[in-house]
Write an enzyme that holds these catalytic residues in place. Structure first.
Site, mmCIF file in Angstrom:
data_model
loop_
_atom_site.group_PDB
_atom_site.id
_atom_site.type_symbol
_atom_site.label_atom_id
_atom_site.label_comp_id
_atom_site.label_asym_id
_atom_site.label_seq_id
_atom_site.Cartn_x
_atom_site.Cartn_y
_atom_site.Cartn_z
ATOM 1 N N SER A 1 1.131 4.703 5.052
ATOM 2 C CA SER A 1 0.920 6.001 3.621
ATOM 3 C C SER A 1 1.741 6.840 3.329
ATOM 4 O O SER A 1 2.897 6.116 2.326
ATOM 5 C CB SER A 1 -0.081 6.275 4.357
ATOM 6 O OG SER A 1 -1.326 5.858 4.624
ATOM 7 N N ASP B 1 13.504 3.242 -3.458
ATOM 8 C CA ASP B 1 13.970 2.476 -5.778
ATOM 9 C C ASP B 1 15.080 3.583 -6.118
ATOM 10 O O ASP B 1 15.565 3.270 -6.621
ATOM 11 C CB ASP B 1 12.661 3.278 -6.114
ATOM 12 C CG ASP B 1 11.353 2.227 -5.471
ATOM 13 O OD1 ASP B 1 11.750 1.122 -4.927
ATOM 14 O OD2 ASP B 1 10.437 1.831 -6.127
ATOM 15 N N LYS C 1 -0.505 0.042 2.684
ATOM 16 C CA LYS C 1 -1.671 1.475 2.668
ATOM 17 C C LYS C 1 -1.492 2.110 2.142
ATOM 18 O O LYS C 1 -1.068 3.194 1.664
ATOM 19 C CB LYS C 1 -1.807 1.774 4.000
ATOM 20 C CG LYS C 1 -3.917 2.679 3.971
ATOM 21 C CD LYS C 1 -3.027 4.133 3.561
ATOM 22 C CE LYS C 1 -5.345 4.741 3.705
ATOM 23 N NZ LYS C 1 -4.973 5.886 3.196
#
Length: 426
Positions: A313, A324, A338
């Site tokens: 999470s 990224d 999740k």
């Protein structure tokens, strides 16, 4: 008024610490059955009907579900609670969950970043199935009285703990500030009693260390165990203190971090990233909201992040944003996966409901719920590695920890040659 907030975690509550919520006011649902066990059933149905991420309700006729459960008779609140849990099971979503008042209170205490108790992290020993101290919290009554990791709690106020689950033990041990409790402790073959005075204990999820290396000098090691209410301030302090130590790079350890507060993960990402998207969320109406960095990073020095299957999470939001945006190299094993956001509601009788309201995606559009975060450099621990680190937790995050050792190797190369691309590592 009902209360709600956002939660990003694989668990609602842990024995020692939790990951949860920031609250804001929301419009309460209309309860048609005042002072009746049916009230909580209808209240839960109304919230799901209004907020649940899947407008098809897992292809369930949600109106018919309401009729079915409100046409039943409930002799007690506990019967109604069982019905609520049964109703939620039809959604096939383990993160949309009901908590009775005791469970919900425990969740709120832990995620607030402080609790009232004696300051021990509890677990169940796999072999003996007895309550075992994982670690005392620094500065707590338990630490001051000399309790240590692997001490077994055999009695609580004279009550034998054999067969006792963690939630029951936690509820017995917690209590008002200043009150006393006696624990029966077994350490090896020795059994003795310890009287502890309960106190307010702050849960600080960040630990730091300055590591001296031969090749690149000082390295800053930061371990973040959860995203609770103290995580943001603790992380800011850690980075600034390590910058004052003039470290040449950082290793951020997110392994076994189950998640926590959405705002905490975003704020911590902003400490590392200057100006970029951190995460985007999409609700059942398809509305897309983006959280972005705002040119407030605290350091530009090289960063390597450790993750594993227990990183979930909020941990995945942070590691995904760093990966990224090319800010860090991710090392370890694939994360939990999740990618759902829960809103947490206080119900009229003091119970609680966590309901999935959105999905979240990394800056490049990775659906974390299905894919998790795949490390740039995958390093698996062998069974013997795991056993060795479990037996001596002090070795976690040291050169005797293979994943940490690889992270240090990569960080060293990044410091020596900042232009080295992450894809060159294997």
């Amino acid at each position: 008024m009902a209360k709600r907030g956002l939660i990003l975690s694989t668990t609602a509550a842990l024995a020692s610490a939790v990951a949860v919520v920031g609250f804001q006011l929301a419009t309460p649902s209309i309860a048609a059955f005042r002072n009746s066990p049916k009230e909580v059933v209808d209240e839960v149905w109304q919230i799901i009907n209004r907020d649940y991420v899947d407008g098809t309700f897992n292809q369930v006729d949600w109106q018919q579900t309401r009729n079915e459960y409100l046409n039943r008779e409930y002799a007690s609140k506990n019967e109604a609670y069982l019905a609520v849990r049964e109703m939620l099971e039809t959604l096939d979503d383990p993160y949309t969950r009901f908590m009775d008042p005791d469970q919900f209170k425990s969740m709120q205490i832990d995620t607030s970043g402080e609790l009232t108790g004696v300051g021990i992290q509890l677990g169940l020993d796999e072999e003996t199935e007895r309550l075992t101290i994982i670690a005392p919290i620094d500065g707590s009554p338990a630490a001051k009285e000399g309790l240590i990791a692997k001490d077994m709690i055999v009695t609580i106020e004279g009550k034998n703990t054999e067969g006792m689950d963690l939630n029951e033990a936690v509820n017995l041990i917690r209590g008002p500030i200043g009150t006393k409790i006696t624990l029966g402790i077994q350490r090896g073959s020795r059994v003795f009693d310890v009287e502890l005075k309960r106190a307010k204990i702050e849960l600080h999820p960040v630990t730091t260390d300055v590591r001296q290396t031969n090749q690149i000098g000082k390295v800053g090691y930061i371990r973040l165990t959860q995203f609770n209410a103290n995580a943001t301030s603790d992380m800011r302090k850690a980075i600034l203190e390590l910058e004052d130590e003039d470290v040449n790079g950082f290793i951020l350890d997110l392994r076994s971090n189950p998640g926590g507060l959405l705002y905490s993960s975003a704020e911590i990402a902003r400490m590392w990233i200057d100006n970029a998207t951190i995460v985007s969320t999409v609700d059942r109406e398809g509305e897309n909201e983006r959280l972005s960095a705002n040119r407030q990073s605290l350091t530009k020095k090289p960063l390597v992040v450790l993750v594993d299957g227990g990183s979930a999470s909020a941990s995945e939001i942070l590691s995904g944003a760093l990966q990224d945006n090319g800010r860090a190299i991710i090392v370890g094993t694939k994360t939990f996966g999740k990618g759902l956001v829960q809103s947490v509601h206080t119900l009229g009788d003091g119970s609680g409901l966590a309901v999935t309201i959105a999905k979240y995606y990394t800056p490049k559009g990775t659906d974390i719920n299905h894919e998790g975060i795949v490390p740039d450099v995958v390093i698996e621990l062998t069974d013997s590695d795991k056993e060795r680190l479990i037996e001596d937790r002090d070795k976690i995050g040291t050169i005797e920890d293979p994943q940490y050792a690889k992270a240090l190797e990569i960080l060293t190369q990044q410091v020596i040659n900042p232009q080295t691309p992450s894809v060159s590592f294997n």
